[in-house]
Design a protein around this motif. Structure first.
Motif, PDB file in Angstrom:
ATOM      1  N   THR A  19       0.815  -1.212   0.000  1.00  0.00           N
ATOM      2  CA  THR A  19       0.000   0.000   0.000  1.00  0.00           C
ATOM      3  C   THR A  19       0.851   1.265   0.000  1.00  0.00           C
ATOM      4  OG1 THR A  19      -1.727  -1.163   1.231  1.00  0.00           O
ATOM      5  CG2 THR A  19      -1.815   1.242   1.233  1.00  0.00           C
ATOM      6  N   PRO A  22       3.168   2.258  -3.601  1.00  0.00           N
ATOM      7  CA  PRO A  22       2.608   3.085  -4.682  1.00  0.00           C
ATOM      8  C   PRO A  22       2.549   4.565  -4.332  1.00  0.00           C
ATOM      9  CG  PRO A  22       1.300   1.115  -4.360  1.00  0.00           C
ATOM     10  CD  PRO A  22       2.257   1.176  -3.215  1.00  0.00           C
ATOM     11  N   GLU A  23       2.306   4.873  -3.040  1.00  0.00           N
ATOM     12  CA  GLU A  23       2.256   6.273  -2.623  1.00  0.00           C
ATOM     13  C   GLU A  23       3.609   6.938  -2.823  1.00  0.00           C
ATOM     14  OE1 GLU A  23       0.990   6.152   1.400  1.00  0.00           O
ATOM     15  OE2 GLU A  23      -1.043   5.455   0.952  1.00  0.00           O
ATOM     16  N   GLN A  26       4.340   7.184  -6.438  1.00  0.00           N
ATOM     17  CA  GLN A  26       3.372   8.076  -7.083  1.00  0.00           C
ATOM     18  C   GLN A  26       2.742   7.429  -8.316  1.00  0.00           C
ATOM     19  OE1 GLN A  26       5.568  11.793  -7.625  1.00  0.00           O
ATOM     20  NE2 GLN A  26       4.873  12.503  -5.628  1.00  0.00           N
ATOM     21  N   ILE A  27       2.348   6.190  -8.145  1.00  0.00           N
ATOM     22  CA  ILE A  27       1.622   5.478  -9.206  1.00  0.00           C
ATOM     23  C   ILE A  27       0.456   4.732  -8.558  1.00  0.00           C
ATOM     24  CG2 ILE A  27       3.605   5.183 -10.740  1.00  0.00           C
ATOM     25  CD1 ILE A  27       3.929   2.395  -9.672  1.00  0.00           C
ATOM     26  N   ALA A  28      -0.450   4.243  -9.375  1.00  0.00           N
ATOM     27  CA  ALA A  28      -1.619   3.540  -8.861  1.00  0.00           C
ATOM     28  C   ALA A  28      -1.219   2.188  -8.285  1.00  0.00           C
ATOM     29  CB  ALA A  28      -2.645   3.351  -9.975  1.00  0.00           C
ATOM     30  N   GLN A  29      -1.882   1.812  -7.202  1.00  0.00           N
ATOM     31  CA  GLN A  29      -1.560   0.540  -6.550  1.00  0.00           C
ATOM     32  C   GLN A  29      -1.737  -0.663  -7.476  1.00  0.00           C
ATOM     33  OE1 GLN A  29      -3.318  -0.013  -2.694  1.00  0.00           O
ATOM     34  NE2 GLN A  29      -2.853  -2.186  -2.634  1.00  0.00           N
TER      35      GLN A  29
END
Length: 289
Positions: A19, A22-23, A26-29
């Motif tokens: 989780t 991705p943060e 800076q991309i979608a999980q």
């Protein structure tokens, strides 16, 4: 296998989370999860053990982690060198410095370096010798000031300073009347020491082991002003670099009967790329120490 997959893998391991990675990236999980599934399918291996909220590496994942760190660092080094050849990089230095050196030795050197190279970015990280050494090995730092005695083979270094460790006592302490202090007498006293991981503590632990004694530790703190305050109030003694107690009228610093010296080095990864900015910092240190 490509660098993108390895970077995703690296961040998941570093952060311990599918989780949080991705943060940071800076991309979608879902993109991260898909990339890892493809990587596992390509390798025909399971890399992660999935738990409720945590992930851990399988034995196969542990082996890939070792290679991933090396591969990604080599890629970053190559990118930086190519940018410098094209003149795209302004230059940045990340250097780790121990608290005692950062407080009493490096401020004028850092200011002089910035004066000579105003276009370079300088980030200074404070920490213990062991912590800085690990950060250097893991490429979280470009350079670090560490004790030469504890230098691992993975690092290359140059000596920048030899400094004497002095026994520090209050003016009213009985030892203050002596001209030197023996190791035996030093360890009879209650001590104020840095926490483990700092070169100051490593030195004291080594001296104690050589003398076959167990130190009596009254206080542990990395705050030099607090160490000095405790000593002044008579609650213990310590040993500090000579530079840390110079010109303090409320403290007496004495040499050990057999003087104890530390050689301090500026170190970097032996197989890493030393950028032009970092090389300039190393050269500047060697010129001015």
């Amino acid at each position: 296998m490509d660098l993108r997959q390895l970077r995703y893998f690296h961040e998941i391991v570093r952060l311990g989370s599918f989780t949080r990675a991705p943060e940071v990236l800076q991309i979608a999980q879902p993109a991260v999860s898909v990339a890892i599934r493809k990587l596992e399918a390509e390798l025909e291996l399971q890399l992660f053990q999935r738990h409720d909220r945590k992930v851990s590496l399988t034995a196969e994942g542990e082996r890939l982690w070792v290679h991933a760190q090396r591969i990604l660092q080599a890629a970053d080094d190559a990118r930086l060198e190519m940018q410098e050849l094209k003149g795209l990089s302004k230059g940045a230095v990340r250097v780790g410095i121990t608290g005692m050196m950062g407080s009493y030795y490096f401020p004028p050197i850092l200011m002089a370096f910035r004066h000579r190279y105003p276009h370079l970015s300088l980030q200074v990280i404070e920490g213990g010798t062991w912590q800085l050494q690990q950060m250097l090995e893991q490429a979280e730092l470009d350079l670090a000031v560490i004790v030469c005695e504890f230098l691992p083979t993975e690092l290359e270094a140059r000596v920048i300073l030899r400094e004497e460790m002095r026994v520090v006592v209050a003016c009213e302490h009985p030892l203050a009347q002596q001209t030197t202090v023996s190791i035996k007498d030093f360890f009879k006293e209650e001590l104020v020491l840095f926490r483990k991981g700092y070169f100051h503590r490593k030195l004291v632990d080594r001296l104690a082991a050589e003398a076959g004694v167990q130190p009596v530790i009254g206080f542990e703190t990395n705050l030099i002003p607090l160490i000095k305050s405790i000593i002044k109030q008579g609650f213990g003694i310590s040993t500090l670099l000579a530079m840390a107690v110079a010109d303090d009228p409320d403290l007496v610093d004495l040499p050990f009967t057999e003087p104890v010296y530390l050689d301090l080095c500026i170190a970097w990864r032996r197989n890493g790329y030393l950028s032009k900015a970092n090389q300039a910092f190393v050269d500047f240190l060697l010129e001015n120490t």
